[in-house]
Design an enzyme around this catalytic site. Structure first.
Site, PDB file in Angstrom:
ATOM      1  N   GLU A 139       2.879  -2.189  -5.856  1.00 59.94           N
ATOM      2  CA  GLU A 139       3.764  -1.343  -4.976  1.00 59.94           C
ATOM      3  C   GLU A 139       2.936  -0.616  -3.873  1.00 59.94           C
ATOM      4  OE1 GLU A 139       6.205  -1.214  -2.779  1.00 59.94           O
ATOM      5  OE2 GLU A 139       7.673  -1.321  -4.574  1.00 59.94           O
ATOM      6  N   ASP A 185      11.071  -4.315  -3.608  1.00 60.55           N
ATOM      7  CA  ASP A 185      12.213  -3.704  -2.904  1.00 60.55           C
ATOM      8  C   ASP A 185      13.283  -4.781  -2.256  1.00 60.55           C
ATOM      9  OD1 ASP A 185      10.254  -4.772  -0.955  1.00 60.55           O
ATOM     10  OD2 ASP A 185      10.270  -2.885   0.230  1.00 60.55           O
TER      11      ASP A 185
END
Length: 483
Positions: free
Chosen positions: A367, A442
């Site tokens: 991430e 996401d």
């Protein structure tokens, strides 16, 4: 349940018990019986621990097993996989799952659990398999007659006794190394040698009917003929890839009727291949396809708990869209900050510049970045993997170290791309415990996936796998015969 932060407890609480059992299934009088039980504490934290248990059958084939022991320090089991358990006081009984009840001669089966303890965590030292305490040697299962038979024995049976199953599969290997699979997915084959369940589900467009596609035999390859028959004359998509670990971590497509979201299921027949000479189909991800599961309560590591991941993918079907991942992701399906993910990325995307060549590369999606190594600078030890079949691995101890490896899945050993410190800002990790397959973290609750890639098999494991374990998994992948 939420898994607390783990710290590896190396070589602690290990007990190996070797003995004989008198309740094993036998095929002849005076048949040898025996077993070995290896109990190891793989991780421990304040008031809790994780353990792995491996049963080795030294005697005749067993079809259905029950292992019992007594905890010496008042420990209690809170969660168990690859079997079922009951506990009364200190006494524990574990019975096989539906797919691992058969243990051939010389074969092994494994299960693992999380538990709690008080002031001490002393390992049990005595086990019983199918009701008989282990004694340390093989021996006859029945008492021989005092007088020899006056007539020859009958002719041998026309049907041979059950033959041992094949060699250990990836999740057997991980379990034996003290890092059990908590999620295991494949459209091509079983990842446990005793697994005899479903691999994935297809849905046809003509009537929206669904069909589960299993294996041809325990520990074997996919029953592609069942898919061909069901999908004949129409088109099919893969709606779910089932978890073989027994924890229910099935990954569903991210869309209406699946996991929810804006993505769609992958077409089921885009790519066929052979595994061990038998036909199979891949999970062929194009932009707009992706799969997901919230596994934070079903064993997927969270927070700074150590974790390993592997997958077999392809170097010939890739792009630079974000992001063809497999591994640990956000339960929120949002970019929740550095360390919220711990997933393998494979593709041609180069986030930080300075990349050598055009890829595709094995990187770590942690991430807020695809990391080729321990920093945003390009790792000079990186290399592209362009072969038809590629093995990719990632392991992360959650606090200080991670490693990335890759190889041709048809031959050769794993190549270490990086083994060192976590990037700045990623210690400790903050994993959330969802499973992502085919997209970035996401994605895809409110958007659609942009990546392309191929998935054949993979697993997420609890703990930090050893190099020897990962090498053994690679050897099994090569032996599987992807063509």
């Amino acid at each position: 349940m939420k898994i607390p932060r783990l710290r590896l407890w190396i070589a602690a609480g290990v007990a190996a018990v070797i003995g004989g059992t008198g309740a094993l299934t036998t095929t002849t009088a005076n048949a040898a019986t025996g077993c070995r039980v290896d109990y190891s504490v793989s991780s421990q934290w304040s008031g809790g621990f994780g353990a792995n248990v491996t049963i080795t059958n030294l005697g005749d084939p067993v079809n259905g097993w029950r292992l019992t022991w007594s905890f010496p320090s008042g420990q209690t089991i809170s969660q168990l996989w690859n079997g079922s358990y009951t506990q009364s006081g200190a006494q524990v009984t574990v019975t096989n799952a539906s797919y691992n009840g058969a243990i051939p001669t010389g074969g092994t089966t494994s299960f693992g659990f999380n538990g709690a303890f008080g002031s001490t965590n002393t390992a049990p030292t005595s086990f019983a398999l199918n009701g008989t305490t282990c004694t340390g040697s093989t021996g006859p299962s029945t008492t021989p007659s005092s007088t020899p038979s006056s007539t020859p024995s009958a002719s041998p049976s026309a049907s041979p006794s059950s033959t041992p199953q094949g060699s250990s599969k990836p999740c057997d290997i991980y379990a034996a190394g003290g890092t059990p699979c908590v999620a295991a997915h494949s459209t091509t084959r079983a990842l446990y040698r005793a697994y005899n369940g479903n691999l994935y589900q297809v849905r046809r467009s003509s009537d929206n009917a669904t069909r589960n596609i299993g294996v041809l035999s325990a520990g074997g390859v996919a029953n592609a003929a069942a898919q061909d028959s069901f999908c004949s004359g129409t088109t099919c998509v893969i709606t779910v890839v089932y978890d073989q670990s027994g924890r229910g971590n099935d990954v569903w497509y991210q869309g209406s009727g699946g996991a929810g979201g804006r993505a769609t299921p992958a077409k089921a027949t885009t790519e066929s291949l052979t595994v061990g000479g038998s036909k199979a189909y891949s999970l062929y991800i194009n932009p707009g396809n992706s799969y997901w599961r919230d596994g934070h309560t079903t064993g997927v590591p969270t927070g700074s708990a150590p974790e390993g991941v592997y997958m077999v993918t392809s170097g010939t079907h890739v792009n630079s869209g974000c992001c063809f991942d497999y591994g640990n992701s956000e339960t929120t399906r949002r970019a929740d900050g550095a360390g919220a993910m711990d997933a393998i990325y494979f593709g041609t995307s180069c986030w930080f510049g300075g990349c050598s060549g055009s890829g595709p590369w094995v990187q770590a999606d942690l991430e807020y970045g695809l990391y080729p190594g321990g920093s945003s600078s390009w790792n000079p030890n990186q290399r592209a993997f362009t072969s038809k079949f590629v093995t990719a691995t990632l392991k992360n101890n959650g606090t200080s170290r991670f490693a990335i490896k890759g190889s041709n899945a048809q031959s050769g050993s794993l190549y270490t791309l990086y083994d060192g410190s976590l990037p700045p800002g990623y210690s400790p990790m903050r994993k959330q415990g969802a499973i992502i397959l085919g997209s970035g973290g996401d994605c895809c609750a409110t958007n659609t996936n942009l990546s392309a890639g191929t998935f054949y098999e993979g697993a997420i494991v609890s703990g930090y796998p050893s190099d020897a374990t990962e090498n053994a998994v690679q050897a099994d992948v090569v032996a599987a015969g992807y063509r």
